[in-house]
Design a protein around this motif. Structure first.
Motif, short mmCIF file in Angstrom:
data_model
loop_
_atom_site.label_atom_id
_atom_site.label_comp_id
_atom_site.label_asym_id
_atom_site.label_seq_id
_atom_site.Cartn_x
_atom_site.Cartn_y
_atom_site.Cartn_z
N GLY A 1 -11.54 -2.45 -5.13
CA GLY A 1 -12.16 -1.64 -4.06
C GLY A 1 -13.30 -2.40 -3.43
O GLY A 1 -13.57 -3.54 -3.77
N MET B 1 6.09 3.11 0.13
CA MET B 1 5.00 2.18 0.39
C MET B 1 5.18 1.48 1.74
O MET B 1 6.21 1.61 2.39
N VAL B 2 4.14 0.72 2.13
CA VAL B 2 4.14 0.02 3.42
C VAL B 2 3.82 -1.46 3.21
O VAL B 2 2.86 -1.79 2.53
N ASN C 1 0.85 -1.20 0.00
CA ASN C 1 0.00 0.00 0.00
C ASN C 1 0.88 1.24 0.00
O ASN C 1 1.93 1.26 0.67
N LEU C 2 0.44 2.26 -0.71
CA LEU C 2 1.22 3.50 -0.76
C LEU C 2 1.25 4.17 0.61
O LEU C 2 0.25 4.17 1.33
N LEU C 3 2.40 4.75 0.93
CA LEU C 3 2.57 5.34 2.26
C LEU C 3 1.61 6.49 2.53
O LEU C 3 1.00 6.55 3.59
N ILE C 4 1.45 7.39 1.60
CA ILE C 4 0.62 8.58 1.85
C ILE C 4 -0.86 8.27 1.63
O ILE C 4 -1.70 8.52 2.50
N GLU C 5 -1.18 7.72 0.49
CA GLU C 5 -2.59 7.53 0.12
C GLU C 5 -3.18 6.25 0.69
O GLU C 5 -4.39 6.15 0.86
N GLY C 6 -2.34 5.23 0.88
CA GLY C 6 -2.82 3.94 1.36
C GLY C 6 -3.33 3.03 0.26
O GLY C 6 -3.75 1.90 0.50
N ASP C 7 -3.30 3.50 -0.98
CA ASP C 7 -3.81 2.70 -2.11
C ASP C 7 -3.04 1.39 -2.28
O ASP C 7 -1.82 1.37 -2.11
N ALA C 8 -3.74 0.35 -2.71
CA ALA C 8 -3.08 -0.91 -3.06
C ALA C 8 -2.31 -0.70 -4.35
O ALA C 8 -2.83 -0.13 -5.31
N TRP D 1 -11.13 6.19 4.31
CA TRP D 1 -10.30 6.62 3.18
C TRP D 1 -9.40 7.83 3.48
O TRP D 1 -9.06 8.57 2.54
N GLY E 1 -12.57 3.47 -4.53
CA GLY E 1 -11.32 2.77 -4.77
C GLY E 1 -11.03 2.69 -6.26
O GLY E 1 -11.49 3.51 -7.05
N ARG F 1 -8.67 -6.18 -3.68
CA ARG F 1 -7.71 -5.07 -3.62
C ARG F 1 -7.48 -4.42 -4.98
O ARG F 1 -7.06 -3.28 -5.07
N HIS G 1 -7.57 -1.08 1.22
CA HIS G 1 -7.52 -0.11 0.13
C HIS G 1 -7.00 1.25 0.57
O HIS G 1 -6.78 2.12 -0.27
N ASN H 1 10.08 4.48 1.90
CA ASN H 1 9.46 5.81 2.01
C ASN H 1 8.36 6.04 0.98
O ASN H 1 7.81 7.14 0.88
#
Lengths: 100, 554
Positions: A87, A59-60, A13-20, B95, A94, A84, B50, A57
């Protein structure tokens, strides 16, 4: 007896947005699993996971997820990973927003 | 309503500033995720399938209109226009972006709210009866005790790294609307011969090993509450299994050591620490109690309400299901259903939140509650205002007359959002509600609690549903197990597994078969599902659920 290696993709998941997102062969992260690097060799997959995890820095929590090769590229094989890629099922939120 | 004092205000503001710095350092790379994760969890921030999820505490489910307006503002400004009310009386945003979370927490601090201890192995948001301060059957308002426990447990140095999370619930009535028997500690305010005291239950909980709490003390003196609870958590903090997270909850500790040994150890620890409680806690409790004084109830004619009931069948239906007896003459408790057929249980849009806030302001003495059943309560409404309220709720899509009925389903977020889930629960709840709405049987079926969890952790309380549904992953396919006979009230019971699970396609027809079959089994229209189940046992319900197996066996 060790279990046979099944093909994988690397996801996180992206660090800032959290997106897969999924790790590409160019060491970038894509929101489309079809652009992911399709990993069929276990040793190579482990190495790529190390390389993916180096981008701390961005993604997570990168991990290997089962995948198969579809018409357009890698596809998820388990329903969790499939969710994922699009959404939640209760709202058109998502990734499915972009897919429509 | 509890009003923050200077200490509370400073504490929460400092915590927001701390977290802002931590987020900045995570983004610039000064903190690794391993270093940052425990810090974000201490502030209620998870990373889900997500996106991030921020869990905001609504202590004992109580909030005012200004706070509800702020929840709407957060939904609109930082999220996708809605929030999800949970069984822990919290609200979750699904979100948010990491960089926005400090601003969200700062906005919350403006209205005396926060997300502290909504995650982590610590004492979580203290929950209470959602009709607190209003119910006709109440011995005492449980919220002052819950607030005292909140203040005591927040940042308590001994209890920040417990073996696992720890959940407290308080009720002030004989009828248990706070599920106290399925909490780590459940507290019930009692009155004996005119003297107040507490029944303290310990070791309840759902999840992998569901257990009903046991009586640790049957009548604890009021002044002993805090040292006794502290002694109990302290004993568990020492004995609790840290080697295996699935065995770490206090229910396992109580089970392994026995309630008598736990009681002995708690009494021993209590004797040690009791002298250190010099009465300040009781002074604080008295101050808190004063802030929860009942509003000034008005006196007005209710003839119009009765006439409207007779004239308008839809309004009558809503009043039949969504109102509860209030302790003041002419008043009612209104449960606003956040379970419109086909919608996501517990989700409210920003606009709906504002409508509810406005109603509280105009008609409800500025008070709202979140119920553990994922609905919103207006605790103090005069009956003369009910028609106006109903009409406003109708326009907002909030007037569904289904409280306590088959579509008033508790559902956890499941695999649509939750990283721990093994199957989805929301679409199953949506489909069941829609199906029974189409059948137009809901009111004929009567009281029935269906509760759905998307994994064994049981956030959807499926073990204590009259009909429980547990979503699992069976060889890469969603599968749903049914439990029967669960009960979350003062007669609490853990449901029994009915048999093999059902596929996602088969679970809704199975539930329909079960409920329609119950209607044939019941003695009369007033016998509820749980009463019929207790009278007949599981066998006839299993026969309904698994007709083929029965035919094969014949």
């Amino acid at each position: 007896m060790a279990r046979a290696f099944t093909p994988k993709v690397i996801t996180s998941n992206l660090l800032i947005e959290g997106d897969a997102v999924w790790f590409t062969a160019k060491d970038t992260w894509s929101g489309d699993i079809a652009e992911a690097e399709f990993l069929t060799d276990e040793a190579h997959a482990d190495l790529r996971l190390l390389e993916a995890n180096a981008q701390k820095n961005v993604m997570v929590g990168a991990y290997l997820a089962d995948a198969k090769l579809g018409e357009n590229g890698p596809e998820a094989t388990h329903f969790r990973e499939e969710f994922r890629t699009r959404g939640p099922s209760n709202y058109a939120h998502g990734k499915q927003v972009e897919q429509v | 309503m509890y009003k923050y004092n200077d200490f509370d205000e400073k504490f929460v503001r400092e915590r927001v500033a701390q977290f802002r710095g931590q987020v900045e350092r995570r983004i610039d790379g000064s903190l690794t995720e391993d270093e940052f994760k425990p810090l974000r969890l201490m502030n209620g921030l998870y990373l889900q399938l997500h996106a991030y999820m921020l869990r905001v505490a609504v202590p004992y489910g109580t909030l005012n209109s200004k706070q509800m307006d702020m929840l709407a503002h957060l939904a609109e400004t930082y999220d996708k226009g809605y929030g999800h009310f949970t069984t822990r009386q919290n609200i979750q945003y699904n979100w948010p972006e990491l960089r926005d979370v400090p601003d969200m927490l700062s906005d919350l601090a403006d209205v005396e709210m926060h997300a502290i201890q909504t995650s982590g192995n610590t004492i979580r948001n203290v929950t209470a009866d959602h009709f607190a301060g209003a119910a006709a059957d109440e011995v005492a308002d449980p919220r002052p005790v819950a607030e005292l426990l909140r203040q005591w447990s927040t940042d308590h140095p001994e209890f920040q790294f417990l073996p696992r999370k720890f959940k407290l619930a308080v009720t002030g009535a004989a009828a248990d609307r706070a599920v106290i028997k399925a909490h780590d500690i459940g507290i019930r305010i009692l009155e004996r011969d005119g003297v107040r005291g507490y029944e303290v239950l310990v070791g309840g909980g759902l999840g992998r090993t569901p257990m009903i709490g046991k009586v640790l003390h049957d009548f604890l003196p009021e002044a002993d509450l805090l040292p006794f609870i502290e002694a109990t958590v302290s004993v568990w903090n020492r004995l609790g299994r840290r080697d295996n997270k699935y065995k770490a909850r206090i229910k396992i500790t109580v089970h392994e050591h026995g309630i008598d040994e736990i009681r002995r150890l708690v009494d021993e620890r209590f004797a040690e620490i009791r002298p250190t409680f010099n009465g300040v806690d009781q002074d604080i409790l008295r101050t808190i109690e004063a802030q929860f004084a009942a509003p000034e109830f008005k006196s007005a004619n209710t003839d119009g309400f009765e006439a409207a009931r007779l004239a308008n069948p839809a309004f009558r239906s809503w009043t039949d299901t969504n109102l509860t007896a209030h302790r003041a003459d002419g008043y009612a408790i209104v449960s606003i259903s956040i379970k419109k057929h086909g919608d996501t249980p517990g989700d409210a849009t920003a606009d709906q939140m504002r409508v509810m806030a406005d109603l509280a302001r105009k008609y409800g003495h500025d008070e709202l509650r979140i119920s553990h059943e994922q609905n919103v309560i207006l605790p103090h409404v005069h009956k003369s205002n009910l028609m106006d309220i109903y009409q406003i709720l109708r326009v907002a899509g909030l007037a569904t007359a289904n409280i306590g009925l088959v579509s008033d389903i508790i559902a956890c977020p499941g695999m649509d959002y939750c990283a721990l889930a093994t199957a989805r629960s929301i679409p199953i709840a949506q489909q069941i509600a829609t199906r029974f709405d189409e059948l137009k049987l809901e009111h004929d079926i009567g009281e029935l609690k269906i509760k759905i969890s998307g994994c064994i952790n049981a956030c959807g309380h499926h073990h204590v549903g009259h009909i429980g549904i547990l979503g699992l992953d069976r060889a890469g396919v969603e599968n749903y197990q049914i439990t029967l006979g669960g009960d979350h009230t003062e007669t609490a019971a853990v449901g029994e597994r009915a048999g093999p699970g059902f596929s996602a396609d088969d679970i809704v027809p199975a539930i329909e078969r079960l409920v329609v079959g119950y209607m044939d089994l019941r003695d009369n229209d007033d016998e509820t599902f749980i009463q019929t189940y207790r009278r007949l046992g599981a066998a006839p319900f299993k026969d309904i659920l698994y007709p083929k197996e029965k035919a094969d066996a014949a």
